[in-house]
Design an enzyme around this catalytic site. Sequence first.
Site, PDB file in Angstrom:
ATOM      1  N   SER A  53      43.306 -67.120 -44.695  1.00  0.00           N
ATOM      2  CA  SER A  53      43.101 -68.332 -43.896  1.00  0.00           C
ATOM      3  C   SER A  53      44.312 -68.632 -43.011  1.00  0.00           C
ATOM      4  O   SER A  53      45.437 -68.805 -43.519  1.00  0.00           O
ATOM      5  CB  SER A  53      42.849 -69.506 -44.846  1.00  0.00           C
ATOM      6  OG  SER A  53      43.303 -70.714 -44.280  1.00  0.00           O
TER       7      SER A  53
HETATM    8  N1  LIG Z   1      42.066 -78.136 -39.633  1.00  0.00           N
HETATM    9  C1  LIG Z   1      42.154 -77.616 -40.962  1.00  0.00           C
HETATM   10  C2  LIG Z   1      41.231 -76.414 -41.071  1.00  0.00           C
HETATM   11  C3  LIG Z   1      41.004 -76.040 -42.517  1.00  0.00           C
HETATM   12  C4  LIG Z   1      39.896 -75.022 -42.654  1.00  0.00           C
HETATM   13  O1  LIG Z   1      38.965 -74.929 -41.848  1.00  0.00           O
HETATM   14  N2  LIG Z   1      39.983 -74.239 -43.731  1.00  0.00           N
HETATM   15  C5  LIG Z   1      38.965 -73.265 -44.037  1.00  0.00           C
HETATM   16  C6  LIG Z   1      39.616 -71.976 -44.452  1.00  0.00           C
HETATM   17  S1  LIG Z   1      40.450 -71.295 -43.042  1.00  0.00           S
HETATM   18  C7  LIG Z   1      38.144 -73.796 -45.196  1.00  0.00           C
HETATM   19  O2  LIG Z   1      38.675 -74.382 -46.112  1.00  0.00           O
HETATM   20  N3  LIG Z   1      36.826 -73.560 -45.165  1.00  0.00           N
HETATM   21  C8  LIG Z   1      35.950 -73.968 -46.227  1.00  0.00           C
HETATM   22  C9  LIG Z   1      35.386 -75.335 -46.004  1.00  0.00           C
HETATM   23  O3  LIG Z   1      35.846 -76.064 -45.111  1.00  0.00           O
HETATM   24  O4  LIG Z   1      34.452 -75.680 -46.732  1.00  0.00           O
HETATM   25  C10 LIG Z   1      43.598 -77.229 -41.285  1.00  0.00           C
HETATM   26  O5  LIG Z   1      44.346 -76.917 -40.363  1.00  0.00           O
HETATM   27  O6  LIG Z   1      43.995 -77.272 -42.459  1.00  0.00           O
END
Ligand SMILES: N[C@@H](CCC(=O)N[C@@H](CS)C(=O)NCC(=O)O)C(=O)O
Length: 234
Positions: free
Chosen positions: A24
Site C-alpha cells: 500500500s
Molecule cells: N487517503 C488514505 C488512503 C487509504 C487507502 O485507500 N488505503 C487502502 C490501502 S492502499 C485501503 O485500506 N483499502 C481498503 C479499504 O479502504 O477498505 C491514506 O492516505 O491513508
Amino acid sequence: MIKFIKVCLRGGQMPPILYYIKPSPPCRAILLLGRILELEFDLKQVNIMEKEHMKPEFLNMNPQHCLPTINDSGLVLWESRAILAYLVAAYGKDDSLYPADIRTRALIDQRLQFDLGTLYQRTTDFFWPTIFMGAPLDETKKAKLAEALYWLDTILKGRTFLATDNFTIADLSLTVTVSQIEVLGFQMGPYPRVRAWLQKCKDYLEPYGYDEINQTGADILAEMYFSKLQKTGN
Ligand SMILES: N[C@@H](CCC(=O)N[C@@H](CS)C(=O)NCC(=O)O)C(=O)O
C-alpha cells in the site's frame, strides 16, 4: 535497539501500533517515516483479501476500514498524511520534516492536500481499476493524471524540494505517489523537474530503506498491473 528504546521512552509510552499492508502506497510512507525518525512500530499486518479490515474489532477502531491506521496509546488515527504530521510532532528530534514556521507549513500542507485530493487520487483513478479489476485503461483518466503531473512539474520550478530547501513530509508523501506512477510505466519524459526531484528524494531516502520498503511495494503493484494489462489487450 538502543535508539528505539530512546524514542519510545521519551513519552513513557509503548511504541505506536501500525496496522498496514506492505504494497500500500500510504502505508509505505508511514514505514519510511518510522525509519527516518528511528521509531519502531508494533507492526500488525492486516489481510485485506481475508477481509480482516472489515471485522468488528477493526471497524470499532476505524469505521472507515482503511490502512494505514495507527493506535498510539489510545490515539487512533488514519489518513496517512495526518499520521505523518502527528508522528513528526510526537517523535521527531526537531521539526525539520514539518517545520512550525507557518509559511513553510502552509506550503507543506498545500502539497500534502494536492497529493491526497489530486495526484494520488488521479493515480488510483487511472491505474487501480486495471490492477484490481482487470478493467481496460481509460484515456480521459490518463489525461487527468498527466495534467496533475504537469502541475507538480510547475510547482517544482526553481525548487530542490517541494516546500523548502530540505526534505519534508510533503516530499515523502509525493515520492511514494510519483515513484508508483513511474514504476507503473507512465510516460515521465514531459516532467523533467519531477524526475530530478524524484531522484533527489530517492537519494535522501536510500539510507532509510527506500528499496526494501518503497521499491518492493511499488513493484508488487506493478507486477499485478502488467499481468492484468496483458489480459485487457492494452
Ligand atoms: N487517503 C488514505 C488512503 C487509504 C487507502 O485507500 N488505503 C487502502 C490501502 S492502499 C485501503 O485500506 N483499502 C481498503 C479499504 O479502504 O477498505 C491514506 O492516505 O491513508
